[in-house]
Design a protein around this motif. Sequence first.
Motif, PDB file in Angstrom:
ATOM      1  N   CYS A  46       0.853  -1.183   0.000  1.00 17.36           N
ATOM      2  CA  CYS A  46       0.000   0.000   0.000  1.00 17.36           C
ATOM      3  C   CYS A  46       0.887   1.231   0.000  1.00 17.36           C
ATOM      4  O   CYS A  46       1.886   1.297   0.733  1.00 17.36           O
ATOM      5  CB  CYS A  46      -0.921  -0.007   1.210  1.00 17.36           C
ATOM      6  N   LEU A  47       0.527   2.203  -0.822  1.00 20.53           N
ATOM      7  CA  LEU A  47       1.295   3.432  -0.967  1.00 20.53           C
ATOM      8  C   LEU A  47       0.417   4.637  -0.642  1.00 20.53           C
ATOM      9  O   LEU A  47      -0.689   4.774  -1.172  1.00 20.53           O
ATOM     10  CB  LEU A  47       1.820   3.557  -2.406  1.00 20.53           C
ATOM     11  N   LEU A  48       0.905   5.509   0.243  1.00 22.15           N
ATOM     12  CA  LEU A  48       0.260   6.775   0.576  1.00 22.15           C
ATOM     13  C   LEU A  48       1.175   7.901   0.139  1.00 22.15           C
ATOM     14  O   LEU A  48       2.403   7.786   0.238  1.00 22.15           O
ATOM     15  CB  LEU A  48       0.012   6.887   2.083  1.00 22.15           C
ATOM     16  N   SER A  49       0.595   9.018  -0.318  1.00 21.51           N
ATOM     17  CA  SER A  49       1.433  10.099  -0.839  1.00 21.51           C
ATOM     18  C   SER A  49       0.943  11.454  -0.363  1.00 21.51           C
ATOM     19  O   SER A  49      -0.247  11.682  -0.154  1.00 21.51           O
ATOM     20  CB  SER A  49       1.459  10.076  -2.377  1.00 21.51           C
ATOM     21  N   SER A 117       6.352  13.279  -0.308  1.00 20.73           N
ATOM     22  CA  SER A 117       6.685  12.316   0.741  1.00 20.73           C
ATOM     23  C   SER A 117       5.679  11.186   0.665  1.00 20.73           C
ATOM     24  O   SER A 117       4.511  11.394   0.315  1.00 20.73           O
ATOM     25  CB  SER A 117       6.674  12.973   2.122  1.00 20.73           C
ATOM     26  N   MET A 118       6.142   9.989   0.990  1.00 21.80           N
ATOM     27  CA  MET A 118       5.311   8.811   0.807  1.00 21.80           C
ATOM     28  C   MET A 118       5.486   7.832   1.959  1.00 21.80           C
ATOM     29  O   MET A 118       6.535   7.806   2.616  1.00 21.80           O
ATOM     30  CB  MET A 118       5.652   8.115  -0.511  1.00 21.80           C
ATOM     31  N   ILE A 119       4.455   7.049   2.196  1.00 18.99           N
ATOM     32  CA  ILE A 119       4.516   5.915   3.110  1.00 18.99           C
ATOM     33  C   ILE A 119       4.229   4.666   2.288  1.00 18.99           C
ATOM     34  O   ILE A 119       3.275   4.632   1.507  1.00 18.99           O
ATOM     35  CB  ILE A 119       3.497   6.053   4.248  1.00 18.99           C
ATOM     36  N   PHE A 120       5.064   3.671   2.455  1.00 24.83           N
ATOM     37  CA  PHE A 120       4.966   2.457   1.641  1.00 24.83           C
ATOM     38  C   PHE A 120       5.129   1.259   2.563  1.00 24.83           C
ATOM     39  O   PHE A 120       6.144   1.133   3.264  1.00 24.83           O
ATOM     40  CB  PHE A 120       6.065   2.469   0.577  1.00 24.83           C
ATOM     41  N   LEU A 131       7.294  -1.418   6.904  1.00 29.94           N
ATOM     42  CA  LEU A 131       6.671  -0.120   6.654  1.00 29.94           C
ATOM     43  C   LEU A 131       7.767   0.922   6.532  1.00 29.94           C
ATOM     44  O   LEU A 131       8.646   1.007   7.394  1.00 29.94           O
ATOM     45  CB  LEU A 131       5.724   0.240   7.803  1.00 29.94           C
ATOM     46  N   PHE A 132       7.698   1.741   5.456  1.00 29.95           N
ATOM     47  CA  PHE A 132       8.748   2.714   5.156  1.00 29.95           C
ATOM     48  C   PHE A 132       8.144   4.094   4.938  1.00 29.95           C
ATOM     49  O   PHE A 132       7.027   4.230   4.434  1.00 29.95           O
ATOM     50  CB  PHE A 132       9.511   2.324   3.889  1.00 29.95           C
ATOM     51  N   GLN A 133       8.906   5.113   5.292  1.00 27.32           N
ATOM     52  CA  GLN A 133       8.598   6.487   4.909  1.00 27.32           C
ATOM     53  C   GLN A 133       9.665   6.934   3.912  1.00 27.32           C
ATOM     54  O   GLN A 133      10.855   6.863   4.194  1.00 27.32           O
ATOM     55  CB  GLN A 133       8.576   7.421   6.113  1.00 27.32           C
ATOM     56  N   VAL A 134       9.204   7.405   2.750  1.00 26.41           N
ATOM     57  CA  VAL A 134      10.098   7.747   1.640  1.00 26.41           C
ATOM     58  C   VAL A 134      10.086   9.260   1.444  1.00 26.41           C
ATOM     59  O   VAL A 134       9.025   9.892   1.428  1.00 26.41           O
ATOM     60  CB  VAL A 134       9.645   7.036   0.343  1.00 26.41           C
ATOM     61  N   TYR A 135      11.281   9.834   1.277  1.00 27.05           N
ATOM     62  CA  TYR A 135      11.436  11.282   1.177  1.00 27.05           C
ATOM     63  C   TYR A 135      11.653  11.726  -0.265  1.00 27.05           C
ATOM     64  O   TYR A 135      11.774  10.910  -1.177  1.00 27.05           O
ATOM     65  CB  TYR A 135      12.597  11.735   2.058  1.00 27.05           C
TER      66      TYR A 135
END
Length: 275
Positions: A46-49, A117-120, A131-135
Motif C-alpha cells: 500500500c502506498l500513501l502520498s 513524501s510517501m509511506i509504503f 513499513l517505510f517512509q520515503v522522502y
Amino acid sequence: MTYCVAVKLKAGLVFLSDSRTNAGLDQISTFRKMIVYEKPGDRFMCLLSAGNLSISQSVREILQVEQLADHDGGDPITIWNAKSMFDAARVLGSAVRHVFERDGEALKRAGVEFNVSMIFGGQIGNEGMRLFQVYSAGNFIEATPETPFFQIGESKYGKPVLDRVITPDTPLDEAAKCALVSMDSTLKSNLSVGLPLDLVVYEADTLKTDKITCIDENNPYFRMVRNTWGQKLREVFDAIEHPTWDSAPTNVPLMGCSTRSQPLKKITNSKEKLI
C-alpha cells in the motif's frame, strides 16, 4: 494539504488517508492519495502520498514500470517481482529520483519546490511485514517497534492520540479506531484536510485484504467516532478541577509550590530592571 497515517503492528497494518488537495482557498479538489498493489498469495503493498500532486501522480505512474538492475544477474527488480519490501522500497525511491531527474529543473525554474513524501508498506511472501517512509530524495526510513507509525502531511494535530494509544501489541481494530480519531482531530483543526477518507486494514501473513472502505460524511461509524470523541473529551475536561487562585481548600494547589523557580517578576516603573 494532506494527512496520511500508517501503523505497523504485530497483528497487521493500518493505512488511512484523506483526499483533499488545495491550490488556494477557492481551488479545492478531491484526489485519492492511497493506492493498493496486491497479488493474492504473493504480495500486498500500500502506498500513501503527500506533497505536490503532479509529482506524486508521476511517481505512482512510473512505479508501475520502474526497474532496478539485479546485482546477481537476474531479471530487473520491480515492485511485482521484488523478493522483499526493502527491494520494493528501493524501486519506489528510484521512481522518485526518476521524476526528479525529469522534472526537477523545470519545476525549479518555475519556482516550485520538488516536494513529495510517501509511506509504503506491506508484505511479500514469507518475509515479515515492513513499513517505510520515503522522502523527496528517494531515501527512506523503516518503522520499528519503538516507532510503529508514520504520518505525512498535516501530522501535528493527529499525533497525540497515536502517541498515547499505539504500541506494537495494539489490536488491529483498535488501531483502526485510533487512526480515525487521529484523522478526526486533524479534520477538526485544519480545513485543508478533508473527506472522503480511504481506510485499508491488512491482517499479517494473509497477503491480501478485503478490508478496504471509503468514508464520507454519511458514514455512520465515522459520525459516531467524531461525536463520541468530542463528547468524551468535553466530559474529561469538565472533570478536571479548576485552578485555585486564593486560599480555598484544594488538594492540587497551583500557586507557591515550586522549589526551583520564582513567579514572573512584574515591571512597575521605568527604573526597574529584569535582572
